[in-house]
Design a protein around this motif. Sequence first.
Motif, PDB file in Angstrom:
ATOM      1  N   ARG A 154     -43.015  34.637   0.743  1.00 48.25           N
ATOM      2  CA  ARG A 154     -41.904  34.971   1.808  1.00 48.25           C
ATOM      3  C   ARG A 154     -41.773  33.718   2.394  1.00 48.25           C
ATOM      4  O   ARG A 154     -42.366  32.210   2.575  1.00 48.25           O
ATOM      5  CB  ARG A 154     -43.259  35.087   2.434  1.00 48.25           C
ATOM      6  CG  ARG A 154     -42.171  36.243   3.975  1.00 48.25           C
ATOM      7  CD  ARG A 154     -42.174  37.062   3.538  1.00 48.25           C
ATOM      8  NE  ARG A 154     -42.153  37.887   2.963  1.00 48.25           N
ATOM      9  CZ  ARG A 154     -43.093  38.982   3.964  1.00 48.25           C
ATOM     10  NH1 ARG A 154     -43.336  39.182   5.282  1.00 48.25           N
ATOM     11  NH2 ARG A 154     -44.062  40.535   3.890  1.00 48.25           N
ATOM     12  N   CYS A 155     -40.435  33.097   2.831  1.00 50.90           N
ATOM     13  CA  CYS A 155     -39.562  32.226   2.633  1.00 50.90           C
ATOM     14  C   CYS A 155     -39.383  32.271   3.919  1.00 50.90           C
ATOM     15  O   CYS A 155     -39.630  33.245   5.052  1.00 50.90           O
ATOM     16  CB  CYS A 155     -38.522  32.284   2.417  1.00 50.90           C
ATOM     17  SG  CYS A 155     -38.374  31.683   0.350  1.00 50.90           S
ATOM     18  N   TYR A 164     -35.957  36.280  -6.515  1.00 51.55           N
ATOM     19  CA  TYR A 164     -35.079  35.761  -7.551  1.00 51.55           C
ATOM     20  C   TYR A 164     -36.156  35.595  -8.999  1.00 51.55           C
ATOM     21  O   TYR A 164     -37.109  35.574  -8.697  1.00 51.55           O
ATOM     22  CB  TYR A 164     -35.205  34.926  -6.196  1.00 51.55           C
ATOM     23  CG  TYR A 164     -34.843  33.472  -6.972  1.00 51.55           C
ATOM     24  CD1 TYR A 164     -33.266  33.616  -7.287  1.00 51.55           C
ATOM     25  CD2 TYR A 164     -34.811  32.314  -7.325  1.00 51.55           C
ATOM     26  CE1 TYR A 164     -32.388  32.838  -8.501  1.00 51.55           C
ATOM     27  CE2 TYR A 164     -33.877  30.906  -8.261  1.00 51.55           C
ATOM     28  CZ  TYR A 164     -32.731  32.128  -8.015  1.00 51.55           C
ATOM     29  OH  TYR A 164     -31.497  30.364  -9.266  1.00 51.55           O
ATOM     30  N   ASP A 166     -29.498  36.087   0.394  1.00 51.69           N
ATOM     31  CA  ASP A 166     -28.953  34.138  -1.278  1.00 51.69           C
ATOM     32  C   ASP A 166     -28.103  34.731  -1.959  1.00 51.69           C
ATOM     33  O   ASP A 166     -27.859  35.618  -2.881  1.00 51.69           O
ATOM     34  CB  ASP A 166     -31.002  34.828  -2.246  1.00 51.69           C
ATOM     35  CG  ASP A 166     -31.111  33.733  -2.619  1.00 51.69           C
ATOM     36  OD1 ASP A 166     -30.151  32.899  -2.933  1.00 51.69           O
ATOM     37  OD2 ASP A 166     -32.179  34.185  -3.355  1.00 51.69           O
ATOM     38  N   MET A 194     -40.242  37.339  -1.569  1.00 47.41           N
ATOM     39  CA  MET A 194     -38.151  36.983  -3.056  1.00 47.41           C
ATOM     40  C   MET A 194     -38.329  37.825  -4.047  1.00 47.41           C
ATOM     41  O   MET A 194     -39.773  37.643  -4.950  1.00 47.41           O
ATOM     42  CB  MET A 194     -38.693  35.467  -3.135  1.00 47.41           C
ATOM     43  CG  MET A 194     -38.493  34.828  -1.817  1.00 47.41           C
ATOM     44  SD  MET A 194     -37.138  34.550  -1.889  1.00 47.41           S
ATOM     45  CE  MET A 194     -35.786  33.783  -2.392  1.00 47.41           C
ATOM     46  N   GLY A 225     -41.923  41.987  -4.115  1.00 50.03           N
ATOM     47  CA  GLY A 225     -41.089  40.748  -4.309  1.00 50.03           C
ATOM     48  C   GLY A 225     -41.759  40.736  -6.037  1.00 50.03           C
ATOM     49  O   GLY A 225     -42.401  41.530  -7.078  1.00 50.03           O
ATOM     50  N   TYR A 278     -32.084  39.988   2.559  1.00 50.18           N
ATOM     51  CA  TYR A 278     -33.287  39.742   2.408  1.00 50.18           C
ATOM     52  C   TYR A 278     -33.585  40.350   4.568  1.00 50.18           C
ATOM     53  O   TYR A 278     -32.912  39.320   5.449  1.00 50.18           O
ATOM     54  CB  TYR A 278     -34.208  38.568   3.133  1.00 50.18           C
ATOM     55  CG  TYR A 278     -34.445  37.976   1.289  1.00 50.18           C
ATOM     56  CD1 TYR A 278     -35.193  38.549   0.040  1.00 50.18           C
ATOM     57  CD2 TYR A 278     -33.492  37.362   0.305  1.00 50.18           C
ATOM     58  CE1 TYR A 278     -35.868  38.976  -0.923  1.00 50.18           C
ATOM     59  CE2 TYR A 278     -33.669  37.495  -1.276  1.00 50.18           C
ATOM     60  CZ  TYR A 278     -34.809  38.210  -1.819  1.00 50.18           C
ATOM     61  OH  TYR A 278     -34.693  38.159  -3.054  1.00 50.18           O
ATOM     62  N   CYS A 281     -36.727  29.490  -2.927  1.00 48.47           N
ATOM     63  CA  CYS A 281     -36.168  29.887  -2.009  1.00 48.47           C
ATOM     64  C   CYS A 281     -34.768  29.184  -1.624  1.00 48.47           C
ATOM     65  O   CYS A 281     -34.061  28.063  -2.599  1.00 48.47           O
ATOM     66  CB  CYS A 281     -37.172  29.126  -0.172  1.00 48.47           C
ATOM     67  SG  CYS A 281     -38.668  30.243  -0.553  1.00 48.47           S
TER      68      CYS A 281
END
Length: 204
Positions: free
Chosen positions: A195-196, A25, A1, A23, A49, A8, A63
Amino acid sequence: DLRDDQIYTTVLINNQCWMAENMRYAPEVYKTNNWIRYSPVDSKGTTYGCEYYPTIDLVSNVCPEGWVVPSSNDFNALLFYANGADNYGRYRLKAGNFWTEARDDLNRYHDYVYAKDVNSGGKKFPTMLKKGFNTFGFGLMGGGFHGYDPRNPSNCRTTLMARRDRNWQYLWILEYANSAEFRYWTADNYYVPVRCKLQSTSVD
């Protein structure tokens, strides 16, 4: 990212590319607006996460570029493929044997124990391995959601955010009980992990 230099693990399952981790982020704007929470047993989100509040802006931007929050159809396709002929998908998608069917607390190897062990540099793998767990490397863990404590078996579940469908925010759930598979329900006021999925491999 590229936004925060987080790295990831990804997995390819039936030509669909998924992140194998939730994630992490956490930009300042999310913190300022109170759009993020963490599991009580993972205060920095290292293992489970972040848990995100499902605002339209957040769902659209959480994402990395080229990745999206999966749709309910994406989750349906994942479980259908993982189930195979023997309906064993709920095991193949779980990270390990700490999702047990034991009925007494002494015999349970709860997922939160695994998180604690990993974060403290202790055990890296659960004991009493059961054949068939995590065969796709998807690594679902029962970290709960909405800041609920996964040390309570009723909260030891995987809950993942799905893209909005019309006016509803869908949440996908895999229960602690091995007999329960993914199901989804609608909610607009829960903090949920993400979860991307690679956008080019999304089914819709």
